[in-house]
Motif scaffolding. Structure first.
Motif, short mmCIF file in Angstrom:
data_model
loop_
_atom_site.label_atom_id
_atom_site.label_comp_id
_atom_site.label_asym_id
_atom_site.label_seq_id
_atom_site.Cartn_x
_atom_site.Cartn_y
_atom_site.Cartn_z
N UNK A 281 84.28 32.55 21.38
CA UNK A 281 83.36 31.79 22.23
C UNK A 281 83.96 31.67 23.63
N UNK A 282 83.17 31.10 24.54
CA UNK A 282 83.59 30.99 25.94
C UNK A 282 83.30 29.57 26.46
N UNK A 283 84.19 29.12 27.33
CA UNK A 283 84.01 27.85 28.02
C UNK A 283 83.63 28.13 29.47
N UNK A 284 82.70 27.33 30.00
CA UNK A 284 82.28 27.50 31.40
C UNK A 284 82.29 26.14 32.09
N UNK A 285 82.88 26.11 33.28
CA UNK A 285 82.82 24.92 34.14
C UNK A 285 82.03 25.29 35.39
N UNK A 286 81.05 24.47 35.71
CA UNK A 286 80.25 24.69 36.92
C UNK A 286 80.21 23.39 37.72
N UNK A 287 80.77 23.43 38.92
CA UNK A 287 80.84 22.24 39.79
C UNK A 287 79.83 22.41 40.91
N UNK A 288 78.93 21.45 41.02
CA UNK A 288 77.88 21.52 42.02
C UNK A 288 78.45 21.46 43.44
N UNK A 289 77.79 22.16 44.34
CA UNK A 289 78.20 22.14 45.74
C UNK A 289 78.06 20.73 46.33
N UNK A 290 77.23 19.89 45.70
CA UNK A 290 77.06 18.52 46.19
C UNK A 290 78.39 17.76 46.14
N UNK A 291 79.19 18.06 45.11
CA UNK A 291 80.51 17.40 45.02
C UNK A 291 81.37 17.78 46.22
N UNK A 292 81.37 19.09 46.51
CA UNK A 292 82.12 19.60 47.66
C UNK A 292 81.57 19.01 48.96
N UNK A 293 80.23 18.94 49.04
CA UNK A 293 79.60 18.40 50.26
C UNK A 293 79.91 16.92 50.44
N UNK A 294 79.98 16.17 49.33
CA UNK A 294 80.29 14.74 49.43
C UNK A 294 81.68 14.51 49.99
N UNK A 295 82.64 15.34 49.53
CA UNK A 295 84.00 15.20 50.06
C UNK A 295 84.04 15.54 51.54
N UNK A 296 83.28 16.58 51.94
CA UNK A 296 83.22 16.94 53.36
C UNK A 296 82.52 15.83 54.16
N UNK A 297 81.50 15.23 53.54
CA UNK A 297 80.77 14.16 54.22
C UNK A 297 81.68 12.96 54.47
N UNK A 298 82.53 12.65 53.51
CA UNK A 298 83.49 11.55 53.70
C UNK A 298 84.41 11.85 54.88
N UNK A 299 84.85 13.10 54.97
CA UNK A 299 85.71 13.49 56.09
C UNK A 299 84.96 13.39 57.42
N UNK A 300 83.68 13.85 57.39
CA UNK A 300 82.89 13.79 58.63
C UNK A 300 82.64 12.35 59.05
N UNK A 301 82.42 11.48 58.08
CA UNK A 301 82.22 10.06 58.41
C UNK A 301 83.47 9.48 59.06
N UNK A 302 84.62 9.82 58.48
CA UNK A 302 85.88 9.34 59.05
C UNK A 302 86.08 9.89 60.46
N UNK A 303 85.79 11.19 60.63
CA UNK A 303 85.96 11.82 61.95
C UNK A 303 85.02 11.18 62.97
N UNK A 304 83.76 10.95 62.56
CA UNK A 304 82.80 10.33 63.48
C UNK A 304 83.21 8.90 63.84
N UNK A 305 83.75 8.18 62.85
CA UNK A 305 84.21 6.81 63.12
C UNK A 305 85.35 6.82 64.13
N UNK A 306 86.28 7.76 63.94
CA UNK A 306 87.41 7.86 64.88
C UNK A 306 86.91 8.29 66.26
N UNK A 307 85.96 9.23 66.30
CA UNK A 307 85.41 9.67 67.59
C UNK A 307 84.69 8.51 68.29
N UNK A 308 83.95 7.73 67.51
CA UNK A 308 83.25 6.58 68.10
C UNK A 308 84.25 5.57 68.65
N UNK A 309 85.30 5.30 67.86
CA UNK A 309 86.33 4.38 68.32
C UNK A 309 87.00 4.91 69.58
#
Length: 598
Positions: A281-309
């Motif tokens: 048999x075979x095992x498959x893991x599939x991670x949605x791009x939304x997970x990756x996008x959420x982590x990038x979004x957190x970084x963008x939020x931090x970057x925007x907060x720093x830019x605003x400051x």
């Protein structure tokens, strides 16, 4: 104007601060993308390894242990007797109890194992962990497994499928993953039914986040279990997705799309597949791009907060510096305007914050100093004009004064018939006037100054009826040192008029001069009425004030400072009813002192 300069400074500061910050964020962004992607890859691999090591291994161990037990001839014979309804001996019963306990322990120990079956080919009965007695193939509620087992090709040692079980009519059917394993030491099969729901709950606990999905595939690529129905629906819409990947693996020995982003039904997933260690048999893991996008979004939020400051800080800095600059400019304009009007300007307080402030403060200080010097020069010129007028008004031919005094002296001699006190006073006064009126700008020796002082004191002793006794304590080595005229007379006059005059007792006056550390020290000491500390402080204020009415000491102190510097200014020591001492010191000079115009 203020707004224009503010915007200009804001643009300058923004360029200085934002460009490096943006470059830093771009670099950090790429690093974050790479790091997050690598982290997701590790999560997919670790999930499959954890599932294989913890869940599937338990199922395999259950089957393997039972298969090994079938290697025992006595165990196999006892099982065959049991399934054939043959009479069992005592030891056969012991073996049967062990088998039943083992089957039940697997079911009770692991909630995702629904049931375990043992079957010997050709028999009508089989052992089931979910039954306390032999289960009949014909009457047992689960008959499908046997029908499927008969259809399995004989060359296949293992087979996995998904089925639905319903034991009672009133309960809902349960989905199970059924694993068939042919016995190695007997002709039969070991069947393990895995509860798909409980299995899914265990899988969910092992997944890193909700955006990760797990698939369990058979060797054909059919889905035996899917943890996320939505992802399973996307995969189903793309026919042959798993089967094509497995065929490619069987042909090439590797997965071409492993650990890559794949597009399924318009959605991207980080795909990772791995052969299971058991059951083909075979095992498959599939991670949605939304997970990756959420982590990038957190970084963008931090970057925007720093830019605003940073934006707010830039605005604040631009506003503060612009206000400070305009305040400085306004102050400069006011100072220059006041200087042009001839008004007196105090020295500005030096506050150095940067090079600009340092330069502007120096320019302002020089301008103010120059303006003040010009004002003082004009005042000095005005005073000199007044002095010249007064000098012209008071100017009398010195020869006329000397001739008049000599005539008076001759008349006194005729009148008195010889030496007298009046004759002495006229003689001493002639010496004093001659000394005072002889070119006051020319320096004299200390000896000449003392001779003049003795003539002055001779007259004062006569005035005060000889109650003043004067001592001279002068080192010989300083007598020929040059000083300006009338250096000592103001000090002696101050002692006589303020220290001795108010007393009726006999008073002593000492004039002292000595050399120490290349400096000539002069002191005039009396034992007159003395002064309190407050009176001394008041006298200091007067002698340091050019407009003071105390002309003698004030003028002397100013002349000493002008000729020799602040170190030579007057010092006063006094004690009430005990006396007063006035001191100063001047440097030893090898040449002539500079002329005085005071």
């Amino acid at each position: 104007m203020l707004r224009k300069f503010f915007m200009k400074r804001f643009r300058t500061f923004a360029i200085i601060m934002f460009i490096p910050l943006l470059l830093l964020f771009i670099i950090m962004g790429f690093m974050n993308i790479y790091t997050q992607q690598e982290e997701l890859k590790k999560q997919g691999a670790n999930t499959l390894k954890s599932i294989n090591d913890n869940i599937v291994y338990v199922v395999y161990s259950t089957i393997h242990q039972q298969d090994v037990m079938m290697g025992s001839a006595q165990y196999k014979l006892a099982l065959q007797k049991l399934l054939s309804h043959a009479q069992l001996e005592f030891k056969d019963v012991v073996f049967m109890n062990a088998i039943e306990n083992f089957l039940k322990s697997s079911e009770t120990s692991y909630p995702y194992i629904n049931s375990v079956y043992l079957y010997i080919n050709g028999r009508d009965n089989f052992l089931a962990s979910s039954s306390d007695q032999l289960a009949s193939i014909k009457t047992y509620f689960d008959k499908d497994w046997f029908n499927h087992y008969k259809k399995i090709p004989k060359e296949d040692e293992q087979f996995v499928e998904t089925r639905w079980l319903k034991r009672y009519s009133y309960e809902a059917a349960k989905e199970v993953i059924t694993i068939y394993q042919r016995m190695k030491y007997a002709k039969g099969v070991i069947v393990v039914n895995v509860n798909a729901k409980n299995f899914g709950m265990m899988i969910d606990n092992m997944l890193y986040h909700s955006g990760q999905s797990f698939f369990y595939l058979n060797k054909k690529g059919d889905t035996l279990f899917a943890s996320n129905p939505d992802t399973a629906s996307d995969v189903t819409s793309k026919k042959g997705f798993f089967s094509d990947i497995i065929k490619e693996y069987e042909a090439k020995g590797k997965f071409s799309k492993n650990q890559e982003w794949v597009n399924i039904n318009g959605k991207y997933y980080l795909f990772y597949i791995e052969p299971a260690a058991y059951y083909e048999t075979y095992f498959v893991s599939m991670i949605s791009f939304d997970v990756f996008a959420d982590s990038l979004l957190d970084f963008l939020k931090l970057a925007l907060a720093i830019l605003l400051l940073n934006f707010l800080i830039v605005m604040l800095l631009a506003w503060i510096t612009t206000k400070s600059a305009f305040k400085h400019i306004t102050y400069l304009v006011d100072v220059f305007s006041a200087a042009e009007r001839g008004e007196f300007i105090e020295k500005p307080q030096l506050i150095v914050k940067d090079e600009y402030n340092l330069i502007m403060n120096n320019i302002l200080f020089l301008f103010i100093k120059n303006s003040q010097m010009q004002t003082k020069l004009m005042e000095k010129q005005h005073q000199n004009e007044i002095t010249e007028i007064m000098a012209l008004q008071l100017q009398i031919n010195p020869h006329f004064i000397f001739n008049t005094l000599q005539t008076m002296d001759l008349e006194v001699l005729k009148e008195k018939g010889g030496q007298s006190t009046l004759h002495t006073m006229i003689q001493e006064l002639s010496r004093i006037i001659k000394y005072a009126l002889t070119n006051p700008t020319e320096p004299v020796t200390l000896r000449e100054e003392l001779n003049y002082l003795k003539a002055y004191l001779q007259i004062q002793e006569i005035r005060f009826n000889h109650i003043i006794i004067t001592y001279f304590e002068i080192d010989d080595e300083i007598l020929d040192h040059q000083v300006f005229r009338l250096m000592l007379q103001p000090m002696v006059e101050n002692s006589v008029n303020h220290g001795i005059k108010s007393t009726e007792r006999r008073c002593y006056l000492k004039i002292k001069g000595y050399l120490r550390n290349d400096e000539i020290n002069i002191a005039v000491i009396d034992n007159g009425c003395g002064m309190t500390k407050d009176e001394i402080a008041e006298l200091y204020i007067k002698i340091n004030d050019p407009s003071s009415k105390n002309i003698g000491l004030t003028n002397l102190n100013r002349r000493l400072v002008l000729h020799y510097g602040d170190r030579s200014k007057l010092h006063i020591r006094s004690k009430k009813d005990m006396g007063t001492g006035i001191y100063f010191r001047i440097p030893v000079q090898t040449g002539e002192i500079k002329k005085s115009y005071v």
